[in-house]
Design a protein around this motif. Structure first.
Motif, PDB file in Angstrom:
ATOM      1  N   THR A   1      60.572 -43.884   2.208  1.00  0.00           N
ATOM      2  CA  THR A   1      61.116 -42.728   2.911  1.00  0.00           C
ATOM      3  C   THR A   1      62.049 -41.914   2.021  1.00  0.00           C
ATOM      4  N   HIS A   2      62.451 -42.507   0.887  1.00  0.00           N
ATOM      5  CA  HIS A   2      63.338 -41.791  -0.036  1.00  0.00           C
ATOM      6  C   HIS A   2      63.100 -42.311  -1.449  1.00  0.00           C
ATOM      7  N   VAL A   3      63.009 -41.393  -2.406  1.00  0.00           N
ATOM      8  CA  VAL A   3      62.785 -41.755  -3.809  1.00  0.00           C
ATOM      9  C   VAL A   3      63.806 -41.043  -4.680  1.00  0.00           C
ATOM     10  N   THR A   4      64.461 -41.805  -5.549  1.00  0.00           N
ATOM     11  CA  THR A   4      65.424 -41.238  -6.506  1.00  0.00           C
ATOM     12  C   THR A   4      64.963 -41.572  -7.922  1.00  0.00           C
ATOM     13  N   ILE A   5      65.015 -40.588  -8.809  1.00  0.00           N
ATOM     14  CA  ILE A   5      64.613 -40.789 -10.207  1.00  0.00           C
ATOM     15  C   ILE A   5      65.782 -40.408 -11.105  1.00  0.00           C
ATOM     16  N   ASN A   6      66.158 -41.310 -12.013  1.00  0.00           N
ATOM     17  CA  ASN A   6      67.277 -41.081 -12.920  1.00  0.00           C
ATOM     18  C   ASN A   6      66.864 -41.346 -14.365  1.00  0.00           C
ATOM     19  N   SER A   7      67.451 -40.572 -15.277  1.00  0.00           N
ATOM     20  CA  SER A   7      67.219 -40.761 -16.709  1.00  0.00           C
ATOM     21  C   SER A   7      68.315 -40.034 -17.474  1.00  0.00           C
ATOM     22  N   GLU A   8      68.603 -40.520 -18.663  1.00  0.00           N
ATOM     23  CA  GLU A   8      69.577 -39.826 -19.512  1.00  0.00           C
ATOM     24  C   GLU A   8      69.027 -38.486 -19.978  1.00  0.00           C
ATOM     25  N   ASN A   9      67.727 -38.370 -20.010  1.00  0.00           N
ATOM     26  CA  ASN A   9      67.087 -37.118 -20.413  1.00  0.00           C
ATOM     27  C   ASN A   9      66.971 -36.210 -19.181  1.00  0.00           C
ATOM     28  N   LYS A  10      67.941 -35.337 -18.998  1.00  0.00           N
ATOM     29  CA  LYS A  10      67.974 -34.472 -17.827  1.00  0.00           C
ATOM     30  C   LYS A  10      66.836 -33.457 -17.846  1.00  0.00           C
ATOM     31  N   ALA A  11      66.449 -33.046 -19.019  1.00  0.00           N
ATOM     32  CA  ALA A  11      65.348 -32.083 -19.125  1.00  0.00           C
ATOM     33  C   ALA A  11      64.053 -32.699 -18.584  1.00  0.00           C
ATOM     34  N   LEU A  12      63.865 -33.970 -18.867  1.00  0.00           N
ATOM     35  CA  LEU A  12      62.666 -34.659 -18.376  1.00  0.00           C
ATOM     36  C   LEU A  12      62.659 -34.688 -16.851  1.00  0.00           C
ATOM     37  N   LEU A  13      63.816 -34.963 -16.244  1.00  0.00           N
ATOM     38  CA  LEU A  13      63.888 -35.040 -14.788  1.00  0.00           C
ATOM     39  C   LEU A  13      63.613 -33.699 -14.123  1.00  0.00           C
ATOM     40  N   GLU A  14      64.001 -32.611 -14.819  1.00  0.00           N
ATOM     41  CA  GLU A  14      63.813 -31.279 -14.248  1.00  0.00           C
ATOM     42  C   GLU A  14      62.417 -30.720 -14.509  1.00  0.00           C
ATOM     43  N   SER A  15      61.617 -31.436 -15.251  1.00  0.00           N
ATOM     44  CA  SER A  15      60.278 -30.937 -15.574  1.00  0.00           C
ATOM     45  C   SER A  15      59.397 -30.937 -14.327  1.00  0.00           C
ATOM     46  N   PRO A  16      58.458 -29.974 -14.252  1.00  0.00           N
ATOM     47  CA  PRO A  16      57.556 -29.922 -13.088  1.00  0.00           C
ATOM     48  C   PRO A  16      56.771 -31.210 -12.894  1.00  0.00           C
ATOM     49  N   GLN A  17      56.409 -31.870 -14.010  1.00  0.00           N
ATOM     50  CA  GLN A  17      55.605 -33.079 -13.903  1.00  0.00           C
ATOM     51  C   GLN A  17      56.356 -34.190 -13.186  1.00  0.00           C
ATOM     52  N   TRP A  18      57.650 -34.379 -13.518  1.00  0.00           N
ATOM     53  CA  TRP A  18      58.389 -35.454 -12.869  1.00  0.00           C
ATOM     54  C   TRP A  18      58.761 -35.118 -11.428  1.00  0.00           C
ATOM     55  N   LYS A  19      58.841 -33.845 -11.112  1.00  0.00           N
ATOM     56  CA  LYS A  19      59.017 -33.471  -9.702  1.00  0.00           C
ATOM     57  C   LYS A  19      57.755 -33.825  -8.912  1.00  0.00           C
ATOM     58  N   LYS A  20      56.592 -33.645  -9.552  1.00  0.00           N
ATOM     59  CA  LYS A  20      55.338 -34.057  -8.923  1.00  0.00           C
ATOM     60  C   LYS A  20      55.290 -35.582  -8.786  1.00  0.00           C
ATOM     61  N   ASN A  21      55.799 -36.271  -9.809  1.00  0.00           N
ATOM     62  CA  ASN A  21      55.805 -37.730  -9.758  1.00  0.00           C
ATOM     63  C   ASN A  21      56.652 -38.239  -8.595  1.00  0.00           C
ATOM     64  N   GLN A  22      57.772 -37.591  -8.361  1.00  0.00           N
ATOM     65  CA  GLN A  22      58.642 -37.995  -7.260  1.00  0.00           C
ATOM     66  C   GLN A  22      57.920 -37.844  -5.920  1.00  0.00           C
TER      67      GLN A  22
END
Length: 283
Positions: A240-261
């Motif tokens: 019901t809830h997914v959180t994704i964290n990484s030291e690479n903030k650019a990676l987290l903001e990428s469209p691909q990782w938003k799709k992954n979430q």
């Protein structure tokens, strides 16, 4: 001229046939409505009868509990009412036994000469049968759970309070949902370890309602990504809830990782990870 006359005759016959069919259909509908009305009347009468029996039974039980004097014929009525309700309950259990055996949800076995019933819950995931759980229910008074091997992490007390006395069928269905959802979440974790060896299961709880995963981004970046999945609805196998964290903030903001979430929210976790690896999001 003859052709015109024949056409007129055919049109007239067709009109008569349609009228006859419409009349027949209307008659069938009226008969069906009468059957349904009779069924509703019968069910309402049976409902009123059961309510009256239950009310009388409750009154007599209250008197017995308070030590008040009871006429002998009332005691006989009490026994008859109670036997009638038990018979009705046994008939309901037999109907449930037949239905749920057919769909492989759970099975019933009567024991102790009909005074109790043993229920077996079958759990499965993706067409594979997995854990089996058992429960014995005492039917001598109100329905009571006498013993079981339901995992302690399942909120059995809550499910029991909600439905056991008021809706036995709903009780079994709800408990089956919880058990199958737990089995599905556990099996998904097993499939992660089996199919996606590069992903590490960092943390999980007994209920599998919390899951922390460490994924590795592709080799050229070799970034670690922490994915936390929470399952607030214990009757489902998707988070019901997914959180994704990484030291690479650019990676987290990428469209691909938003799709992954979003993918984690829509697919079983092992399927989501396999798709992410196929798309090159993780190694």
């Amino acid at each position: 001229m003859d052709i015109v006359n024949h056409k007129g005759v055919f049109d007239h016959l067709l009109m008569l046939e349609r009228a006859e069919n419409a009349g027949l259909q209307k008659k069938q509908q009226q008969e069906r409505l009468q059957e349904l009305a009779a069924t509703v009347e019968m069910l309402c009468a049976r409902r009123d009868e059961i309510q009256a029996e239950t009310s009388a039974l409750k009154t007599l039980k209250d008197k017995i509990g308070q030590g008040l004097p009871i006429e002998e014929n009332k005691i006989e009525e009490f026994v008859e009412h109670k036997q009638s309700l038990l018979t009705s309950r046994h008939m309901q259990l037999k109907d449930l036994q037949t239905a749920y055996h057919l769909i492989a949800g759970f099975d019933f076995v009567e024991s102790k000469e009909g005074k109790s019933v043993c229920v077996t819950f079958h759990t499965a995931y993706e067409g594979v049968y997995l854990e089996t759980y058992n429960m014995e229910l005492d039917l001598t008074r109100t329905v009571q759970i006498s013993r079981h091997n339901i995992p302690p992490c399942i909120p059995l007390e809550k499910i029991t309070k909600e439905n056991l006395q008021s809706d036995f069928k709903a009780f079994l269905q709800n408990l089956s949902l919880y058990l199958n959802a737990l089995t599905a979440r556990k099996q998904q974790i097993s499939l992660i370890k089996e199919l996606v060896g590069t992903v590490e299961v960092l943390e999980r709880n007994q209920l599998c309602s919390f899951l922390a995963l460490v994924c590795k981004a592709p080799l050229e970046s070799d970034e670690a990504v922490l994915c936390t999945l929470e399952y607030a609805d214990l009757t489902r196998s998707l988070p019901t809830h997914v959180t994704i964290n990484s030291e690479n903030k650019a990676l987290l903001e990428s469209p691909q990782w938003k799709k992954n979430q979003a993918l984690f929210m829509e697919s079983p976790v092992h399927s989501a990870l396999l798709t992410m690896r196929k798309m090159g999001s993780i190694s």
